[in-house]
Motif scaffolding. Structure first.
Motif, PDB file in Angstrom:
ATOM      1  N   SER A  54     -16.580  52.945 -43.330  1.00  0.00           N
ATOM      2  CA  SER A  54     -16.040  51.581 -43.287  1.00  0.00           C
ATOM      3  C   SER A  54     -15.074  51.401 -42.123  1.00  0.00           C
ATOM      4  O   SER A  54     -15.081  50.365 -41.463  1.00  0.00           O
ATOM      5  N   LEU A  55     -14.243  52.411 -41.877  1.00  0.00           N
ATOM      6  CA  LEU A  55     -13.324  52.327 -40.745  1.00  0.00           C
ATOM      7  C   LEU A  55     -14.081  52.279 -39.415  1.00  0.00           C
ATOM      8  O   LEU A  55     -13.725  51.506 -38.515  1.00  0.00           O
ATOM      9  N   LEU A  56     -15.114  53.098 -39.292  1.00  0.00           N
ATOM     10  CA  LEU A  56     -15.925  53.089 -38.071  1.00  0.00           C
ATOM     11  C   LEU A  56     -16.582  51.725 -37.859  1.00  0.00           C
ATOM     12  O   LEU A  56     -16.554  51.178 -36.753  1.00  0.00           O
ATOM     13  N   ALA A  57     -17.171  51.194 -38.911  1.00  0.00           N
ATOM     14  CA  ALA A  57     -17.836  49.894 -38.805  1.00  0.00           C
ATOM     15  C   ALA A  57     -16.838  48.791 -38.476  1.00  0.00           C
ATOM     16  O   ALA A  57     -17.117  47.918 -37.654  1.00  0.00           O
ATOM     17  N   ALA A  58     -15.669  48.828 -39.111  1.00  0.00           N
ATOM     18  CA  ALA A  58     -14.660  47.799 -38.840  1.00  0.00           C
ATOM     19  C   ALA A  58     -14.190  47.871 -37.387  1.00  0.00           C
ATOM     20  O   ALA A  58     -14.027  46.835 -36.731  1.00  0.00           O
ATOM     21  N   ALA A  59     -13.991  49.075 -36.879  1.00  0.00           N
ATOM     22  CA  ALA A  59     -13.573  49.221 -35.478  1.00  0.00           C
ATOM     23  C   ALA A  59     -14.635  48.667 -34.536  1.00  0.00           C
ATOM     24  O   ALA A  59     -14.322  47.948 -33.573  1.00  0.00           O
ATOM     25  N   ILE A  60     -15.884  48.986 -34.806  1.00  0.00           N
ATOM     26  CA  ILE A  60     -16.979  48.483 -33.968  1.00  0.00           C
ATOM     27  C   ILE A  60     -17.054  46.962 -34.039  1.00  0.00           C
ATOM     28  O   ILE A  60     -17.221  46.285 -33.019  1.00  0.00           O
ATOM     29  N   LEU A  61     -16.918  46.416 -35.240  1.00  0.00           N
ATOM     30  CA  LEU A  61     -17.031  44.962 -35.392  1.00  0.00           C
ATOM     31  C   LEU A  61     -15.841  44.221 -34.797  1.00  0.00           C
ATOM     32  O   LEU A  61     -16.001  43.123 -34.269  1.00  0.00           O
ATOM     33  N   PHE A  62     -14.638  44.804 -34.874  1.00  0.00           N
ATOM     34  CA  PHE A  62     -13.493  44.154 -34.240  1.00  0.00           C
ATOM     35  C   PHE A  62     -13.628  44.178 -32.720  1.00  0.00           C
ATOM     36  O   PHE A  62     -13.153  43.278 -32.036  1.00  0.00           O
TER      37      PHE A  62
ATOM     38  N   ALA B 282     -16.571  44.129 -31.212  1.00  0.00           N
ATOM     39  CA  ALA B 282     -17.898  43.585 -30.907  1.00  0.00           C
ATOM     40  C   ALA B 282     -17.887  42.530 -29.804  1.00  0.00           C
ATOM     41  O   ALA B 282     -18.759  42.571 -28.932  1.00  0.00           O
ATOM     42  N   PRO B 283     -16.954  41.580 -29.782  1.00  0.00           N
ATOM     43  CA  PRO B 283     -16.998  40.607 -28.678  1.00  0.00           C
ATOM     44  C   PRO B 283     -16.895  41.265 -27.297  1.00  0.00           C
ATOM     45  O   PRO B 283     -17.569  40.861 -26.363  1.00  0.00           O
ATOM     46  N   LEU B 284     -16.086  42.296 -27.197  1.00  0.00           N
ATOM     47  CA  LEU B 284     -15.976  43.018 -25.922  1.00  0.00           C
ATOM     48  C   LEU B 284     -17.236  43.827 -25.644  1.00  0.00           C
ATOM     49  O   LEU B 284     -17.703  43.900 -24.506  1.00  0.00           O
ATOM     50  N   LEU B 285     -17.779  44.446 -26.684  1.00  0.00           N
ATOM     51  CA  LEU B 285     -18.976  45.270 -26.510  1.00  0.00           C
ATOM     52  C   LEU B 285     -20.201  44.423 -26.177  1.00  0.00           C
ATOM     53  O   LEU B 285     -21.057  44.846 -25.398  1.00  0.00           O
TER      54      LEU B 285
ATOM     55  N   PHE C  89     -26.178  48.747 -29.517  1.00  0.00           N
ATOM     56  CA  PHE C  89     -25.342  49.743 -30.187  1.00  0.00           C
ATOM     57  C   PHE C  89     -24.607  49.126 -31.375  1.00  0.00           C
ATOM     58  O   PHE C  89     -24.552  49.716 -32.451  1.00  0.00           O
ATOM     59  N   VAL C  90     -24.024  47.947 -31.182  1.00  0.00           N
ATOM     60  CA  VAL C  90     -23.286  47.277 -32.259  1.00  0.00           C
ATOM     61  C   VAL C  90     -24.221  46.973 -33.424  1.00  0.00           C
ATOM     62  O   VAL C  90     -23.881  47.204 -34.588  1.00  0.00           O
ATOM     63  N   LEU C  91     -25.410  46.477 -33.129  1.00  0.00           N
ATOM     64  CA  LEU C  91     -26.365  46.139 -34.187  1.00  0.00           C
ATOM     65  C   LEU C  91     -26.803  47.385 -34.955  1.00  0.00           C
ATOM     66  O   LEU C  91     -26.807  47.397 -36.196  1.00  0.00           O
ATOM     67  N   PHE C  92     -27.192  48.439 -34.226  1.00  0.00           N
ATOM     68  CA  PHE C  92     -27.615  49.678 -34.890  1.00  0.00           C
ATOM     69  C   PHE C  92     -26.486  50.277 -35.730  1.00  0.00           C
ATOM     70  O   PHE C  92     -26.681  50.633 -36.895  1.00  0.00           O
ATOM     71  N   ALA C  93     -25.313  50.418 -35.127  1.00  0.00           N
ATOM     72  CA  ALA C  93     -24.195  51.051 -35.827  1.00  0.00           C
ATOM     73  C   ALA C  93     -23.798  50.267 -37.072  1.00  0.00           C
ATOM     74  O   ALA C  93     -23.582  50.861 -38.142  1.00  0.00           O
ATOM     75  N   THR C  94     -23.727  48.953 -36.953  1.00  0.00           N
ATOM     76  CA  THR C  94     -23.319  48.143 -38.103  1.00  0.00           C
ATOM     77  C   THR C  94     -24.356  48.209 -39.222  1.00  0.00           C
ATOM     78  O   THR C  94     -23.995  48.375 -40.391  1.00  0.00           O
ATOM     79  N   ALA C  95     -25.628  48.107 -38.890  1.00  0.00           N
ATOM     80  CA  ALA C  95     -26.670  48.154 -39.918  1.00  0.00           C
ATOM     81  C   ALA C  95     -26.707  49.515 -40.605  1.00  0.00           C
ATOM     82  O   ALA C  95     -26.791  49.595 -41.841  1.00  0.00           O
ATOM     83  N   ILE C  96     -26.627  50.586 -39.833  1.00  0.00           N
ATOM     84  CA  ILE C  96     -26.673  51.930 -40.420  1.00  0.00           C
ATOM     85  C   ILE C  96     -25.446  52.186 -41.287  1.00  0.00           C
ATOM     86  O   ILE C  96     -25.563  52.693 -42.411  1.00  0.00           O
ATOM     87  N   LEU C  97     -24.273  51.838 -40.790  1.00  0.00           N
ATOM     88  CA  LEU C  97     -23.054  52.060 -41.577  1.00  0.00           C
ATOM     89  C   LEU C  97     -23.015  51.178 -42.819  1.00  0.00           C
ATOM     90  O   LEU C  97     -22.490  51.591 -43.861  1.00  0.00           O
ATOM     91  N   ALA C  98     -23.595  49.981 -42.755  1.00  0.00           N
ATOM     92  CA  ALA C  98     -23.668  49.131 -43.952  1.00  0.00           C
ATOM     93  C   ALA C  98     -24.533  49.779 -45.020  1.00  0.00           C
ATOM     94  O   ALA C  98     -24.197  49.744 -46.209  1.00  0.00           O
ATOM     95  N   LEU C  99     -25.647  50.385 -44.616  1.00  0.00           N
ATOM     96  CA  LEU C  99     -26.504  51.058 -45.595  1.00  0.00           C
ATOM     97  C   LEU C  99     -25.842  52.316 -46.153  1.00  0.00           C
ATOM     98  O   LEU C  99     -26.014  52.640 -47.329  1.00  0.00           O
ATOM     99  N   ILE C 100     -25.070  53.006 -45.335  1.00  0.00           N
ATOM    100  CA  ILE C 100     -24.339  54.188 -45.823  1.00  0.00           C
ATOM    101  C   ILE C 100     -23.293  53.771 -46.859  1.00  0.00           C
ATOM    102  O   ILE C 100     -23.179  54.392 -47.923  1.00  0.00           O
ATOM    103  N   VAL C 101     -22.552  52.726 -46.558  1.00  0.00           N
ATOM    104  CA  VAL C 101     -21.545  52.252 -47.514  1.00  0.00           C
ATOM    105  C   VAL C 101     -22.222  51.738 -48.784  1.00  0.00           C
ATOM    106  O   VAL C 101     -21.724  51.952 -49.893  1.00  0.00           O
ATOM    107  N   ALA C 102     -23.362  51.080 -48.648  1.00  0.00           N
ATOM    108  CA  ALA C 102     -24.099  50.628 -49.836  1.00  0.00           C
ATOM    109  C   ALA C 102     -24.517  51.820 -50.694  1.00  0.00           C
ATOM    110  O   ALA C 102     -24.441  51.757 -51.925  1.00  0.00           O
TER     111      ALA C 102
END
Length: 109
Positions: free
Chosen positions: A17-25, A27-30, A38-51
């Motif tokens: 969750s911390l990794l995903a939050a850092a990436i999403l915060f 995201a506008p710069l990335l 990278f943002v799309l892959f990381a967020t989707a994968i980390l969302a499934l892990i947290v699920a």
């Protein structure tokens, strides 16, 4: 009289969750630097892990939330989102990740 000992809880979803939050915060710069995939892959994968950690912890109410995040941020069939809605969705999803990371916990056996 002694209190019965409680098994300590562990928060397996906290680090993803911390990794995903850092990436999403960030995201506008990335997105501006060409790291959209990278943002799309990381967020989707980390969302499934947290699920998955939510399933293991029997916190069923988090599963549809993170499946929805995985669908919206999926890189295979990306949704055509842009503008202020997409920009506002990034920090909202980051906060959802942080809340879930703090609340999803399981008892150690």
């Amino acid at each position: 009289m002694a209190q019965p000992s409680r098994a300590p809880a562990q928060r397996n979803a906290f680090v993803p969750s911390l990794l995903a939050a850092a990436i999403l915060f960030l995201a506008p710069l990335l997105f501006g630097a060409g790291w959209t995939l990278f943002v799309l892959f990381a967020t989707a994968i980390l969302a499934l892990i947290v699920a998955w950690f939510a399933v293991q912890a029997r916190h069923w109410w988090w599963v549809p939330v993170f499946v929805a995040i995985a669908v919206v941020w999926n890189p295979v069939y990306p949704l055509a989102l842009s503008g202020p809605v997409w920009t506002a969705a990034q920090p909202v999803a980051a906060v959802v990740f942080l809340i879930a990371g703090a609340l999803i916990r399981t008892r150690r056996s």
